[in-house]
Scaffold this active site. Structure first.
Site, PDB file in Angstrom:
ATOM      1  CE1 TYR A 128     100.026 -25.971 -15.819  1.00  0.00           C
ATOM      2  CE2 TYR A 128      98.812 -27.628 -16.362  1.00  0.00           C
ATOM      3  CZ  TYR A 128      98.955 -26.808 -16.167  1.00  0.00           C
ATOM      4  OH  TYR A 128      99.151 -26.198 -18.214  1.00  0.00           O
ATOM      5  CD  GLU A 216      99.268 -22.844 -16.957  1.00  0.00           C
ATOM      6  OE1 GLU A 216      99.308 -23.482 -18.098  1.00  0.00           O
ATOM      7  OE2 GLU A 216      99.564 -22.039 -17.053  1.00  0.00           O
TER       8      GLU A 216
END
Ligand code: GDP
Ligand code: MN
Length: 404
Positions: A128, A216
């Protein structure tokens, strides 16, 4: 403005961040109107795209990921991401599977503007990585985890220690030692450490150049063939206040959840679409958010969040029109005017009621500068002025048929 995955990946690609090979098949045009050539043709276009991707692949017949493009997390669980092909399937099988998967997605309950078809990535690990604004810190924050692929909010709640944080000073920028240290903390080794630092720097540049609030990548795949890092998903949110200097991100219907949300964006009125029973028409983001929480606390549900304070305080009529576009049962107006005067808002509300003749009850609680005059204006128009936010919320919830 939230960009779709395919738009985010276009930005990534231009910034030198690796993304899977892909083709986009549109279902509606950017104004939200279905393409005239219909569903049959969508299937044909997807099948052709699947064959093209297969032709370009060095893997024989590759596996392809069929990804519905819409503003929603957790698409995998909702059946909006499917992997097609695999062991021994022919190109024809692959093309058929892709169009079959897309057909099921389109038949579901969601409005899907486009389908993204991608060559599947074989990976060892899902990371992530995100950069967002850190308002309290007056800078930016980079978050990373070796346990990507899952919803970051869930990870933050259940295993906060699995998320690494780096504060980015906007004047110094993201420094190489920071990302190097982070890469080691994530357990990356060798060439991947350098690749991670390079990718994070590119993401930071992209974030700044596009005036993003969030950039993101989840998952960020570590390829199993030694090919390094590749962005499996893209979530980029552009700061609405900067859209005037980004003509490349025009306000388009497809970027919004409803006609009302789209119109509000064009008016510069902060608005969020929900599907409950009470339309909020509030002034001041803090007050509007508090009212939102109170409605839920009292057992009610919100149809829309709308904030017409600040520079929009004389837009009561436009605000009410937007609320009326919802299937709500009550409009709850709560404001506290200081510079934006209560009497001006009351006049606006009364004017709006006169012109729009709303088909549902209006609950008003308008306080602040010149509130005596505001009260008189509301009373003269047959509206009952309330003085207490909790009381107004309870009344709205009762009128909406929620908890009395
Ligand atoms: P989101 O759940 O809506 O954020 O959609 P994502 O694009 O993040 O995909 C969700 C999950 O689908 C990923 O975490 C992967 O497990 C899986 N997935 C997506 N793309 C690929 C791919 O190229 N290969 C493989 N094997 N799985 C993928
Ligand atoms: Mn994702």
């Amino acid at each position: 403005m939230k960009l779709f995955e395919f738009q985010g990946k276009e930005l990534f690609s231009r910034a030198g961040i690796a993304v899977p090979r892909s083709r986009l098949a549109r279902i509606t045009n950017p104004d939200g109107v279905p393409l005239a050539d219909g569903e049959g043709s969508l299937q044909e276009r997807l099948e052709a795209a699947a064959r093209e991707l297969a032709d370009q692949s060095s893997l024989g017949t590759p596996r392809l990921v069929v990804k519905a493009q819409l503003d929603m997390g957790g698409r995998g669980k909702a059946g909006l991401i499917t992997i097609a092909g695999g062991d021994g399937s022919s190109r024809d099988d692959l093309a058929r599977e892709v169009s079959q998967a897309a057909r099921q997605m389109v038949a579901g309950d969601y409005t899907i503007p486009a389908i993204l078809l991608e060559e599947a990535v074989a990976f060892n690990q899902e990371l992530y990585l995100s950069i967002s604004v850190d308002a309290p810190g007056g800078g930016y924050v980079l978050l990373a985890s070796a346990e990507g692929g899952v919803d970051i909010e869930t990870l933050a709640a259940e295993r906060p220690e699995a998320i690494q944080r780096i504060y980015i000073d906007p004047l110094r920028g993201l420094l190489p030692y920071q990302t190097r240290g982070l890469a080691y903390n994530l357990g990356l080794q060798g060439e991947l450490v350098r690749a991670f630092g390079d990718l994070a720097a590119r993401l930071y540049s992209l974030f700044l150049e596009n005036d993003a609030e969030l950039a993101e990548i989840n998952p960020l795949f570590v390829r199993s063939d030694g090919g390094g890092l590749v962005a499996g998903d893209a979530k980029v949110i552009i700061d609405d206040n900067s859209l005037h200097r980004h003509p490349e991100f025009p306000l388009l219907r497809e970027q919004y959840d409803s006609d009302a949300a789209f119109e509000a964006a064009r008016e510069g009125i902060p608005y969020l679409q929900f599907d409950g029973a009470i339309s909020l028409m509030c002034a001041g983001a803090g007050l509007a958010t508090t009212v939102f929480d109170l409605v839920n606390y009292e057992g009610g549900t919100v149809a829309n969040y709308l904030e017409f304070g600040g520079p929009n305080y004389n837009k009561a009529q436009r605000a009410m029109e937007l609320c009326l576009q919802n299937d709500s049962r009550v409009i709850l107006i709560v404001t506290f005017g200081t510079i934006a005067r209560a009497d001006v808002m009351a006049k606006g509300v009364v004017e709006a009621v006169k012109n729009l003749n709303p088909d549902r009850p209006i609950v008003t609680c308008l306080r602040g500068t010149n509130e005596e005059e505001a009260d008189a204006t509301l009373r003269a128009a047959g509206l009952e002025p309330l003085y207490n936010t909790e009381e107004a919320v309870r009344k709205a919830v009762a009128l909406a048929g929620g908890k009395a």
